[in-house]
Enzyme design. Sequence first.
Site, PDB file in Angstrom:
ATOM      1  N   SER A  48       0.642  -0.970  -0.044  1.00 18.30           N
ATOM      2  CA  SER A  48       0.053   0.014  -0.012  1.00 18.30           C
ATOM      3  C   SER A  48       0.917   1.204   0.130  1.00 18.30           C
ATOM      4  CB  SER A  48      -0.955   0.255   1.141  1.00 18.30           C
ATOM      5  OG  SER A  48      -0.413   0.470   2.384  1.00 18.30           O
TER       6      SER A  48
ATOM      7  N   TYR B 277       2.522  -0.681  10.569  1.00 13.94           N
ATOM      8  CA  TYR B 277       1.980  -0.634   9.337  1.00 13.94           C
ATOM      9  C   TYR B 277       2.920  -0.214   8.179  1.00 13.94           C
ATOM     10  CZ  TYR B 277      -1.507  -0.025   5.457  1.00 13.94           C
ATOM     11  OH  TYR B 277      -2.115  -0.237   4.428  1.00 13.94           O
TER      12      TYR B 277
END
Length: 216
Positions: free
Chosen positions: A42, A54
């Site tokens: 992402s 993340y």
Amino acid sequence: DQVNNVGLRSHYVATSLAAPLLIKSGGVADGRPTPLVVLISSFGGLTYIFDVAYGVGKAAVDRMAADMARELAPKGVSVVSVWPGLVKTEKMSRAIGKLTSASALEQAESPVFVGRGVAALASAGNLMDRTGTIQSVDDLAAEFKFTDEEGKIPFSLRSMKALAAAGGGGKSSFVTRLLPAGLKMPWWLLKFFVKPMPRFSRPFVETSTSGGLEKE
């Protein structure tokens, strides 16, 4: 571990187990399609989103794609990292709703859109030219002319209109309203704002006609 056992480690384990089968199934000289490994990453691999774990995990997935591409290129296997945009899964909808406006959530893409991007990529005839690169789903949609469910064109993370609105705290302005909805910030321009900048348009590994690796 909650983030990266699935989002990072599982990519490595699955690819390691599948690689022998992919190498065996490939055969461009025999007219068979190029085997393709798709790792889902992402925009968080480029800049801060959600939290440290993340971002570290997504950056690692991008690097994994580049390194796997280097090792698998001589075997005729292509490896890419795919970046979806804002995806409306149940969990992401809750998280996105806390970070951005309701209008952005409404324009987010469905998992079907991501699947169409991977399917279009798998059907491309130049997979070895793409190996080691990052492929964003909205760019794939523009290239292969597909849309989301019901013909919808989802929100792009590079939308100049959305970036201008975000810079204004989510409020619309005269300039924001003037910007065309489809105008995107070029990837090369992002490198002036966010570093390090991963590759997007060129393969990480150049493969010679003899099947060996060449330095760029």
